[in-house]
Design an enzyme around this catalytic site. Structure first.
Site, PDB file in Angstrom:
ATOM      1  N   ASN A   1       0.794  -1.234   0.000  1.00  0.00           N
ATOM      2  CA  ASN A   1       0.000   0.000   0.000  1.00  0.00           C
ATOM      3  C   ASN A   1       0.825   1.283   0.000  1.00  0.00           C
ATOM      4  O   ASN A   1       0.355   2.322  -0.448  1.00  0.00           O
ATOM      5  CB  ASN A   1      -0.994   0.000   1.176  1.00  0.00           C
ATOM      6  CG  ASN A   1      -0.331  -0.153   2.523  1.00  0.00           C
ATOM      7  OD1 ASN A   1       0.774  -0.666   2.644  1.00  0.00           O
ATOM      8  ND2 ASN A   1      -1.007   0.304   3.562  1.00  0.00           N
TER       9      ASN A   1
ATOM     10  N   GLY B   1       3.292  -5.177   7.811  1.00  0.00           N
ATOM     11  CA  GLY B   1       2.262  -6.052   7.257  1.00  0.00           C
ATOM     12  C   GLY B   1       1.264  -6.444   8.319  1.00  0.00           C
ATOM     13  O   GLY B   1       1.106  -5.766   9.336  1.00  0.00           O
ATOM     14  N   SER B   2       0.616  -7.564   8.106  1.00  0.00           N
ATOM     15  CA  SER B   2      -0.468  -7.986   8.997  1.00  0.00           C
ATOM     16  C   SER B   2       0.071  -8.514  10.318  1.00  0.00           C
ATOM     17  O   SER B   2       1.197  -9.022  10.399  1.00  0.00           O
ATOM     18  CB  SER B   2      -1.311  -9.070   8.328  1.00  0.00           C
ATOM     19  OG  SER B   2      -0.590 -10.289   8.245  1.00  0.00           O
TER      20      SER B   2
ATOM     21  N   GLU C   1       5.865  -3.409  12.231  1.00  0.00           N
ATOM     22  CA  GLU C   1       4.755  -2.448  12.169  1.00  0.00           C
ATOM     23  C   GLU C   1       3.579  -3.212  11.600  1.00  0.00           C
ATOM     24  O   GLU C   1       3.551  -3.539  10.411  1.00  0.00           O
ATOM     25  CB  GLU C   1       5.136  -1.249  11.290  1.00  0.00           C
ATOM     26  CG  GLU C   1       4.193  -0.074  11.460  1.00  0.00           C
ATOM     27  CD  GLU C   1       3.265   0.106  10.274  1.00  0.00           C
ATOM     28  OE1 GLU C   1       2.063  -0.194  10.441  1.00  0.00           O
ATOM     29  OE2 GLU C   1       3.721   0.532   9.212  1.00  0.00           O
ATOM     30  N   LEU C   2       2.622  -3.533  12.464  1.00  0.00           N
ATOM     31  CA  LEU C   2       1.578  -4.496  12.122  1.00  0.00           C
ATOM     32  C   LEU C   2       0.217  -3.823  11.978  1.00  0.00           C
ATOM     33  O   LEU C   2       0.115  -2.631  11.758  1.00  0.00           O
ATOM     34  CB  LEU C   2       1.570  -5.600  13.185  1.00  0.00           C
ATOM     35  CG  LEU C   2       2.928  -6.280  13.418  1.00  0.00           C
ATOM     36  CD1 LEU C   2       2.847  -7.308  14.534  1.00  0.00           C
ATOM     37  CD2 LEU C   2       3.457  -6.916  12.136  1.00  0.00           C
TER      38      LEU C   2
ATOM     39  N   LYS D   1      12.650  -7.066   0.184  1.00  0.00           N
ATOM     40  CA  LYS D   1      11.620  -7.923  -0.398  1.00  0.00           C
ATOM     41  C   LYS D   1      10.306  -7.146  -0.442  1.00  0.00           C
ATOM     42  O   LYS D   1       9.602  -7.008   0.551  1.00  0.00           O
ATOM     43  CB  LYS D   1      11.455  -9.196   0.440  1.00  0.00           C
ATOM     44  CG  LYS D   1      10.184 -10.018   0.129  1.00  0.00           C
ATOM     45  CD  LYS D   1      10.104 -10.472  -1.317  1.00  0.00           C
ATOM     46  CE  LYS D   1       8.865 -11.335  -1.568  1.00  0.00           C
ATOM     47  NZ  LYS D   1       7.632 -10.529  -1.756  1.00  0.00           N
ATOM     48  N   PRO D   2       9.944  -6.591  -1.616  1.00  0.00           N
ATOM     49  CA  PRO D   2       8.675  -5.871  -1.730  1.00  0.00           C
ATOM     50  C   PRO D   2       7.508  -6.825  -1.941  1.00  0.00           C
ATOM     51  O   PRO D   2       7.694  -7.997  -2.300  1.00  0.00           O
ATOM     52  CB  PRO D   2       8.892  -4.999  -2.970  1.00  0.00           C
ATOM     53  CG  PRO D   2       9.794  -5.837  -3.832  1.00  0.00           C
ATOM     54  CD  PRO D   2      10.706  -6.572  -2.872  1.00  0.00           C
TER      55      PRO D   2
ATOM     56  N   CYS E   1      -2.711   1.842   7.139  1.00  0.00           N
ATOM     57  CA  CYS E   1      -2.738   1.185   8.445  1.00  0.00           C
ATOM     58  C   CYS E   1      -3.145   2.127   9.567  1.00  0.00           C
ATOM     59  O   CYS E   1      -3.515   1.678  10.647  1.00  0.00           O
ATOM     60  CB  CYS E   1      -1.383   0.561   8.751  1.00  0.00           C
ATOM     61  SG  CYS E   1      -0.012   1.722   8.625  1.00  0.00           S
TER      62      CYS E   1
ATOM     63  N   GLU F   1     -10.349  -4.343  10.780  1.00  0.00           N
ATOM     64  CA  GLU F   1      -9.857  -3.301   9.883  1.00  0.00           C
ATOM     65  C   GLU F   1     -10.452  -3.518   8.492  1.00  0.00           C
ATOM     66  O   GLU F   1     -10.267  -4.570   7.884  1.00  0.00           O
ATOM     67  CB  GLU F   1      -8.337  -3.372   9.829  1.00  0.00           C
ATOM     68  CG  GLU F   1      -7.669  -2.228   9.108  1.00  0.00           C
ATOM     69  CD  GLU F   1      -6.156  -2.321   9.202  1.00  0.00           C
ATOM     70  OE1 GLU F   1      -5.511  -1.259   9.150  1.00  0.00           O
ATOM     71  OE2 GLU F   1      -5.621  -3.439   9.334  1.00  0.00           O
TER      72      GLU F   1
END
Length: 481
Positions: free
Chosen positions: A154, A230-231, A252-253, A177-178, A286, A384
Site C-alpha cells: 500500500n 504487514g499484517s 509495524e503491524l 523484499k517488496p 494502516c 480493519e
C-alpha cells in the site's frame, strides 16, 4: 499522465540485474486489470544469494564514516526527487493510488532518506562514570549487521525507505523484499540506488514468493535483523520463526484506528481531519480512521457535514489528476469491504452516502461511503476494513469514547478532536496507541517515531528512535593499570 513503458523487470543481487531465466509474476493495474509488467518469481536460492552478497559487503560498508554513508544517501534523496514523476506514475499503475497521492508519497519516501542521512551522524556512544579509579567505562554503538526489509503493497516507496534509510545510515547492508502486488516501485528505487553509486551488495532487491524468500531469510544466520510492515498474523509468524536464531525484529503491524469527536470539537476541523485520515489511498492505510465515535451533541451536525464532503470525492483511475479515490488493490479487498457493509446494514446501520462496489471495465472500486448508527456488534467496528468506508457510532461521553477506542487488540493510531486542552490530555493519556493525532488527521512525518502498542507491533520507525533499531550497544570496560 504520460504513458509509462512496461516490460519484464529484474531483481538486483550484488549489483547485477538478474532473474531473466526464472518464471515470472504478473503485476496488474487494479484500475483496469491490465498487466503492466512482470518480475522474476524468485525463491530461496535467490534470497540466499542476496543475503550472501549483503554479508560480503557489510564489512567495508560498516567501516565507512557516517559522513561517507550520508553522501550516498543524499545522492539517492536527490535522485528520488529528480525522478519523482516517473516513480509516482509507476506506483499509480501498479497499485492504483491517485497520482497526486503517489507524488506525495515519493516526496515522503525521499524525506526518510534525507532525514537518516543526517541522523546517521548522530549515533552517539557514552562515557559512564566509573566505580573504580583504574577503570574507564564506555558504550560503543555498532551496526546490527545484515538487515532484511519486507514491505507491503500500500505504500511501496515510503515503507521501503523508512527501513533502508536508517539501516544504511547505521552501517548495515540490506536485502529488500517488496510485495508481489506492487514490486515495480521498489525496482525503480533500486535503479536509483544504482545511479547513486552504492557499492555492490550493500542494497539487494529480491522479488517472488513471499513464503520461500521469508524462509530463506529466517533460516539464514547471516541475517541479524528483520524489519517488516504487514499484517499482525504474519508478524506473529515471524516472531516465532525468529526465535531459533534470536533475530532482532522491528514490526509495524495491523491497526484499527479509532477517531473520537467530542462535543466541544470544532466540527468543521474534525470533518477535515477525518477526510484526510479516512480516504487517503482509498482507505487502504494502516493508520486511517476505521472507527469514528462522535459525541451526541455534535453527532447529527458532524454526519451531515461529513457526508457532504464525501459526496464530492471523485472515484476513478488514479492516472487522472482529478481523481480522489482510486481502486482497491484486488478483488479480495473489495470482497472484504462488501462483507463489512452487508453485515453492518443487516444489523441496523444506515448508509448515508455511497455503499456501492464498482467493477466496470475490469477495475476494483468502491464508492466512498458514510455509514451511521453503527455499534460494536458489527464486524466493521471489530476488524480493519481497509477500504473507503467510514462507520460512525454515537457516544454519550468521553469515558465511553476511551472505553470503546481501547476495546481492540490493536494499538497503532488514534485520533481525538476536542478544543478543551484538559479534556484532550485526559483522553489521550488513557488511549493505548503508539500514535495520536489531536485535532490532526495526518500525523506522519520522517522526524517522528511511528509504531504501535499491543498487537500493532514492536519498535518505532522514523525519528531518532528509527535508527536505534539498527545498532547494538557494546559496553567496553577499560582497565587502566
Amino acid at each position: 499522465m504520460n504513458e509509462v513503458k512496461t516490460n519484464n523487470y529484474l531483481m538486483n543481487i550484488n549489483g547485477e540485474w538478474v532473474g531473466d531465466s526464472l518464471s515470472t509474476l504478473n503485476v496488474t493495474n487494479p484500475a483496469n486489470s491490465d498487466i503492466i509488467g512482470t518480475v522474476p518469481n524468485g525463491g530461496e536460492k535467490e534470497a540466499s544469494q542476496a543475503i550472501s552478497a549483503a554479508h560480503e559487503a557489510y564489512q567495508s560498508w560498516s567501516e565507512l564514516t557516517a559522513y561517507e554513508r550520508a553522501g550516498y544517501l543524499k545522492k539517492l534523496n536527490q535522485l528520488m526527487l529528480d525522478n519523482l514523476e516517473e516513480v509516482a506514475q509507476v506506483m499509480t499503475l501498479e497499485m492504483g493510488k491517485p497520482i497526486n497521492e503517489s507524488r506525495g508519497e515519493v516526496k515522503y519516501a525521499a524525506s526518510f532518506i534525507e532525514w537518516f542521512a543526517e541522523e546517521g551522524k548522530r549515533i552517539y556512544g557514552e562515557t559512564i562514570p566509573s566505580h573504580a579509579t583504574n577503570k574507564r567505562l564506555q558504550v560503543w554503538k555498532k551496526p546490527v549487521g545484515v538487515v532484511a526489509a519486507i514491505t507491503p503493497w500500500n505504500f511501496p516507496a515510503a515503507m521501503l525507505t523508512r527501513k533502508m534509510g536508517p539501516a544504511l545510515a547505521a552501517g548495515c547492508t540490506v536485502v529488500m523484499k517488496p510485495s508481489s502486488e506492487s514490486p515495480l516501485t521498489a525496482v525503480k528505487i533500486m535503479e536509483l540506488c544504482e545511479q547513486a553509486g552504492f557499492p555492490k551488495g550493500v542494497i539487494n532487491l529480491v522479488t517472488g514468493s513471499s513464503s520461500k524468500i521469508a524462509k530463506a531469510i529466517m533460516d539464514n544466520d547471516k541475517v541479524r535483523k528483520i524489519t517488516f510492515t504487514g499484517s499482525t498474523e504474519v508478524g506473529k509468524i515471524l516472531i516465532r520463526q525468529s526465535a531459533d536464531q534470536v533475530k532482532r525484529l522491528s514490526l509495524e503491524l495491523g491497526g484499527h484506528a479509532p477517531l473520537i469527536v467530542l462535543d466541544d470539537a470544532n466540527v468543521d476541523l474534525a470533518v477535515k481531519g477525518v477526510m484526510a485520515s479516512k480516504f487517503r489511498n482509498a482507505g487502504q492505510t494502516c493508520i486511517c480512521a476505521n472507527r469514528i465515535y462522535v459525541q451526541a451533541g455534535v453527532y447529527d451536525e458532524f454526519v451531515e457535514k461529513f457526508a457532504q464532503q464525501v459526496e464530492k470525492l471523485k472515484v476513478g483511475n488514479g492516472a487522472d489528476d482529478s481523481v480522489d479515490i482510486g481502486p482497491l488493490i484486488n478483488q479480495a479487498g473489495l470482497d472484504k469491504v462488501k462483507h463489512h457493509m452487508d453485515d453492518a446494514v443487516k444489523k441496523g446501520a444506515h448508509v448515508v452516502t455511497g455503499g456501492k462496489p464498482i467493477t466496470d471495465d475490469g477495475g476494483v472500486f468502491h464508492t466512498p461511503t458514510v455509514v451511521k448508527d453503527v455499534d460494536q456488534s458489527m464486524v466493521i467496528m471489530q476488524e480493519e476494513t481497509f477500504g473507503p468506508v467510514a462507520p460512525i457510532q454515537k457516544i454519550a461521553s468521553e469515558e465511553d469514547a476511551v472505553k470503546l477506542a481501547n476495546d481492540t487488540p490493536y494499538g497503532l493510531a488514534a485520533y481525538v478532536f476536542t478544543d478543551n486542552v484538559a479534556k484532550g490530555h485526559r483522553v489521550i493519556e488513557q488511549l493505548n496507541f503508539g500514535i495520536v493525532g489531536w485535532n490532526d488527521g495526518a500525523p506522519s512525518a520522517a522526524q517522528v517515531p511511528f509504531g504501535g502498542m499491543k498487537e500493532s507491533g514492536i519498535g518505532r520507525e522514523g525519528g531518532h528512535e528509527g535508527i536505534d533499531a539498527f545498532v547494538e550497544s557494546q559496553y567496553v570496560s577499560i582497565g587502566m593499570e
